[in-house]
Scaffold this active site. Structure first.
Site, mmCIF file in Angstrom:
data_model
loop_
_atom_site.group_PDB
_atom_site.id
_atom_site.type_symbol
_atom_site.label_atom_id
_atom_site.label_comp_id
_atom_site.label_asym_id
_atom_site.label_seq_id
_atom_site.Cartn_x
_atom_site.Cartn_y
_atom_site.Cartn_z
ATOM 1 N N HIS A 104 -14.067 -1.031 -7.803
ATOM 2 C CA HIS A 104 -15.334 -1.300 -7.058
ATOM 3 C C HIS A 104 -16.583 -0.942 -8.082
ATOM 4 O O HIS A 104 -16.567 0.103 -8.351
ATOM 5 C CB HIS A 104 -15.439 -0.790 -5.678
ATOM 6 C CG HIS A 104 -14.403 -1.024 -4.802
ATOM 7 N ND1 HIS A 104 -13.297 -0.337 -4.784
ATOM 8 C CD2 HIS A 104 -14.030 -2.125 -3.827
ATOM 9 C CE1 HIS A 104 -12.236 -0.630 -3.881
ATOM 10 N NE2 HIS A 104 -12.896 -1.884 -3.386
ATOM 11 N N ASP A 107 -17.154 2.812 -7.437
ATOM 12 C CA ASP A 107 -15.991 3.801 -7.758
ATOM 13 C C ASP A 107 -16.456 4.314 -9.106
ATOM 14 O O ASP A 107 -16.193 5.340 -9.345
ATOM 15 C CB ASP A 107 -14.576 3.039 -7.886
ATOM 16 C CG ASP A 107 -14.270 2.358 -6.592
ATOM 17 O OD1 ASP A 107 -14.655 2.821 -5.730
ATOM 18 O OD2 ASP A 107 -13.445 1.327 -6.836
ATOM 19 N N GLU A 235 -8.276 -11.091 -0.748
ATOM 20 C CA GLU A 235 -7.310 -10.206 -0.347
ATOM 21 C C GLU A 235 -7.512 -10.247 1.235
ATOM 22 O O GLU A 235 -8.370 -9.682 1.805
ATOM 23 C CB GLU A 235 -7.622 -8.841 -1.152
ATOM 24 C CG GLU A 235 -6.815 -7.856 -0.719
ATOM 25 C CD GLU A 235 -7.060 -6.426 -1.260
ATOM 26 O OE1 GLU A 235 -7.594 -6.374 -2.502
ATOM 27 O OE2 GLU A 235 -6.592 -5.535 -0.511
ATOM 28 N N GLU A 271 -1.718 -7.801 -0.384
ATOM 29 C CA GLU A 271 -1.323 -6.221 -0.208
ATOM 30 C C GLU A 271 -0.150 -5.931 0.831
ATOM 31 O O GLU A 271 -0.291 -6.449 1.898
ATOM 32 C CB GLU A 271 -2.678 -5.713 0.422
ATOM 33 C CG GLU A 271 -2.452 -4.205 0.364
ATOM 34 C CD GLU A 271 -3.861 -3.217 0.278
ATOM 35 O OE1 GLU A 271 -4.745 -3.457 -0.378
ATOM 36 O OE2 GLU A 271 -3.886 -2.326 0.951
ATOM 37 N N HIS A 274 -1.351 -4.583 4.274
ATOM 38 C CA HIS A 274 -2.227 -5.701 5.004
ATOM 39 C C HIS A 274 -1.366 -6.707 5.529
ATOM 40 O O HIS A 274 -1.554 -7.241 6.695
ATOM 41 C CB HIS A 274 -3.252 -6.396 4.275
ATOM 42 C CG HIS A 274 -4.271 -5.517 3.374
ATOM 43 N ND1 HIS A 274 -5.103 -6.092 2.711
ATOM 44 C CD2 HIS A 274 -4.449 -3.976 3.294
ATOM 45 C CE1 HIS A 274 -5.905 -4.975 2.134
ATOM 46 N NE2 HIS A 274 -5.534 -3.717 3.014
ATOM 47 N N ASP A 299 -1.668 -6.118 -4.314
ATOM 48 C CA ASP A 299 -2.050 -4.731 -4.271
ATOM 49 C C ASP A 299 -0.730 -3.862 -3.540
ATOM 50 O O ASP A 299 -0.305 -3.958 -2.486
ATOM 51 C CB ASP A 299 -3.366 -4.579 -3.272
ATOM 52 C CG ASP A 299 -4.357 -4.799 -3.944
ATOM 53 O OD1 ASP A 299 -4.559 -4.834 -4.998
ATOM 54 O OD2 ASP A 299 -5.354 -4.535 -3.267
ATOM 55 N N ASP A 310 -3.598 1.177 7.884
ATOM 56 C CA ASP A 310 -3.343 0.857 6.419
ATOM 57 C C ASP A 310 -3.130 2.250 5.711
ATOM 58 O O ASP A 310 -4.403 2.968 5.211
ATOM 59 C CB ASP A 310 -4.839 0.366 6.081
ATOM 60 C CG ASP A 310 -4.515 -0.562 4.662
ATOM 61 O OD1 ASP A 310 -3.265 -0.689 4.158
ATOM 62 O OD2 ASP A 310 -5.352 -0.961 4.041
ATOM 63 N N ASP A 312 -1.550 3.099 3.192
ATOM 64 C CA ASP A 312 -1.944 2.924 1.627
ATOM 65 C C ASP A 312 -0.800 4.061 0.890
ATOM 66 O O ASP A 312 -1.277 4.744 0.028
ATOM 67 C CB ASP A 312 -3.230 3.321 1.151
ATOM 68 C CG ASP A 312 -4.014 1.974 1.471
ATOM 69 O OD1 ASP A 312 -3.568 0.933 1.513
ATOM 70 O OD2 ASP A 312 -5.386 2.366 1.395
ATOM 71 N N ASP A 342 -2.860 -0.015 -4.988
ATOM 72 C CA ASP A 342 -3.803 0.395 -3.969
ATOM 73 C C ASP A 342 -3.374 1.165 -3.170
ATOM 74 O O ASP A 342 -2.814 0.827 -2.027
ATOM 75 C CB ASP A 342 -4.402 -1.213 -3.518
ATOM 76 C CG ASP A 342 -5.655 -0.738 -2.600
ATOM 77 O OD1 ASP A 342 -5.968 0.287 -2.548
ATOM 78 O OD2 ASP A 342 -6.113 -1.790 -1.944
HETATM 79 C C1 XLS Z 1 -8.512 -2.042 1.887
HETATM 80 C C2 XLS Z 1 -8.365 -2.747 0.532
HETATM 81 C C3 XLS Z 1 -9.348 -2.578 -0.457
HETATM 82 C C4 XLS Z 1 -9.432 -3.733 -1.454
HETATM 83 C C5 XLS Z 1 -10.477 -3.795 -2.686
HETATM 84 O O1 XLS Z 1 -7.884 -1.918 2.711
HETATM 85 O O2 XLS Z 1 -7.268 -2.942 0.243
HETATM 86 O O3 XLS Z 1 -8.742 -1.396 -1.176
HETATM 87 O O4 XLS Z 1 -8.284 -3.982 -2.206
HETATM 88 O O5 XLS Z 1 -11.793 -3.897 -1.973
HETATM 89 NI NI NI Z 2 -6.333 -3.667 -1.608
HETATM 90 NI NI NI Z 3 -5.703 -1.882 1.688
#
Ligand code: XLS
Ligand code: NI
Ligand code: NI
Length: 439
Positions: A104, A107, A235, A271, A274, A299, A310, A312, A342
């Site tokens: 991003h 970032d 996404e 993702e 998600h 992702d 999430d 992750d 991700d």
């Molecule tokens: C958040 C998203 C984010 C996207 C990019 O849940 O996964 O990280 O991948 O903005």
């Molecule tokens: Ni993501």
């Molecule tokens: Ni995410």
């Protein structure tokens, strides 16, 4: 140029040592030059490092302060601070032979509330990243703009009821696209973090979704006008941080893209966590996208079976990934994208090498899943069982039905004339065992 960093002291280049190795800092499955189904593993998997989780996330959570302490955060000047962080990021990616990265805008370098100053900062870091890319050969898989952290986006960016907030979102997207294009980025991502609502009581859903479509159209037109040839990815995510996000899941996004004439330029970045939040499996989402010809990128991460958010975490489930790779291989691979991690190491994973263990584990699990999926497809029984299930549509009346040659009355007469269908097993357990046989 003094881009060389030695943050991960004592850790050299991670190499492939094979399954007999017990070296935790080696690949056991990921052999980047190994040919699988006509392509190298590197070409199939197209691994990318997510800048935000690995170099911005600090382990802080709603209950506690940061646990991952990064030395560069003490550097007072924003651009110098960003460069020091970038040096470490490229050291890490080079040591892991990660061919791609994703970011991003915020970032890469900290932003203020000054649009023109933010553009300058991002340009400075874009030039710096370009040098790093040239030295290392590492490429940008996709860029994106963070339209969810700043307080001006608390009611959304493209779907904000206040037009001035939307305009700020557009300014960020323009600068992030400029950076992506300058860096030869292969794709551009839109994750609609706050493009949704917290309460329907204060929301004009139809108007907000029309604004989102218009926003995507002007963003696409801008990038195309600048010569961007890559894909735009949406996404999907059903919720978090909003109660309801408009890009709920793949099926919802496909309907939205079709309704707003965006199907030629946009496809999907799926993702894992998600998908599960949306009440689907990852495989389901991949299949929906693949069937529509819109499987762009993924992702990679995983959720926690006991938690509803999430989390992750890094991927490590070989069964799930083998099934996922089956769908990806059958679809002919990613449409321009790759596998972006991700994912973040846990709050209490505080050794510099934890970031290596996390990525090595993820890369190895995907590499192994690729081998398993390829072996299943080579063997052919799996695809045969599935196609045999539909054999009644390959000839005769079934074929005539598929070709649109039968009326409802014709179908009635076939039912009455030929009697009850035979009882035929779906053989689910057999197929589950078949997958396991190749693991
Ligand atoms: C958040 C998203 C984010 C996207 C990019 O849940 O996964 O990280 O991948 O903005
Ligand atoms: Ni993501
Ligand atoms: Ni995410």
């Amino acid at each position: 140029m003094s881009t060389h960093s030695n943050h991960f002291k004592g850790i050299g280049k991670i190499t492939y040592e094979g399954t007999k190795s017990s070296n935790p800092l080696a690949f056991r499955w990921y052999d980047e030059n190994k040919i699988v189904a006509g392509k190298t593993m590197k070409e199939h998997l197209r691994f990318a490092c997510a800048y935000w989780h690995s170099f911005c996330g600090n382990g802080g959570d709603p209950f506690g302060e940061p646990t991952h302490i990064f030395g560069w955060n003490d550097i007072p000047d924003a651009v110098d601070r960003a460069k020091a962080k970038m040096d470490v990021a490229f050291e890490f990616m080079a040591k892991l032979s990660l061919p791609f990265y994703c970011f991003h805008d915020v970032d890469v370098v900290d932003f203020t509330d000054d649009v023109a100053d933010n553009e300058k900062r991002l340009q400075a870091l874009t030039a710096y990243a370009l040098q790093h890319q040239k030295e290392s050969g590492i490429q940008l898989l996709w860029g994106t703009a963070n339209l969810f952290s700043h307080r001006r986006y608390m009611n959304g960016a493209a779907t904000n009821p206040d037009f001035q907030a939307l305009a700020h979102g557009a300014a960020q997207v323009k600068a992030a696209m400029d950076a992506t294009i300058a860096l030869g980025g292969q794709n551009y991502v839109f994750w609609g973090g706050r493009e949704g609502y917290m309460s329907l009581l204060n929301t004009n859903m139809k108007r907000e979704q029309e604004h989102l479509a218009r926003f995507l159209q002007v963003a696409r037109d801008y990038a195309r006008g600048q010569g961007f040839k890559g894909k735009f990815f949406i996404e999907p995510k059903p919720c978090e941080p909003t109660k309801h996000q408009y890009d709920y899941d793949c099926a919802t996004v496909i309907g939205f893209l079709r309704a707003h004439d965006l199907l030629n330029d946009f496809s999907l970045n799926i993702e894992v966590n998600h998908a599960t939040l949306a009440g689907h499996t990852f495989q389901h989402e991949l299949q929906v996208a693949a069937d529509a010809g819109l499987l762009g990128s993924i992702d990679a991460n995983r959720g926690d079976y006991q938690n509803g958010w999430d989390t992750d975490q890094f991927p490590n489930n070989i069964n799930e990934l083998a099934e996922a790779m089956l769908i990806i291989l059958e679809a002919g691979g990613f449409g321009g994208g790759g596998i972006n991690f991700d994912a973040k190491i846990r709050r209490n994973s505080t050794d510099p090498e934890d970031l290596f263990h996390a990525h090595i584990g993820g890369m190895d699990t995907f590499a192994r899943a690729l081998l398993v999926a390829d072996a299943i497809l080579q063997d052919g029984e799996y695809t045969k069982i599935r196609s045999d299930r539909y054999a009644s549509y390959d000839h005769g009346d079934g074929k005539a039905f598929e070709e649109g040659k039968l009326t409802l009355a014709d179908l009635r007469n076939i039912a009455a004339g030929k009697g009850e269908p035979a009882v035929k097993s779906g053989r689910q357990e057999y197929l589950e065992n078949l997958v396991n046989r190749f693991i």
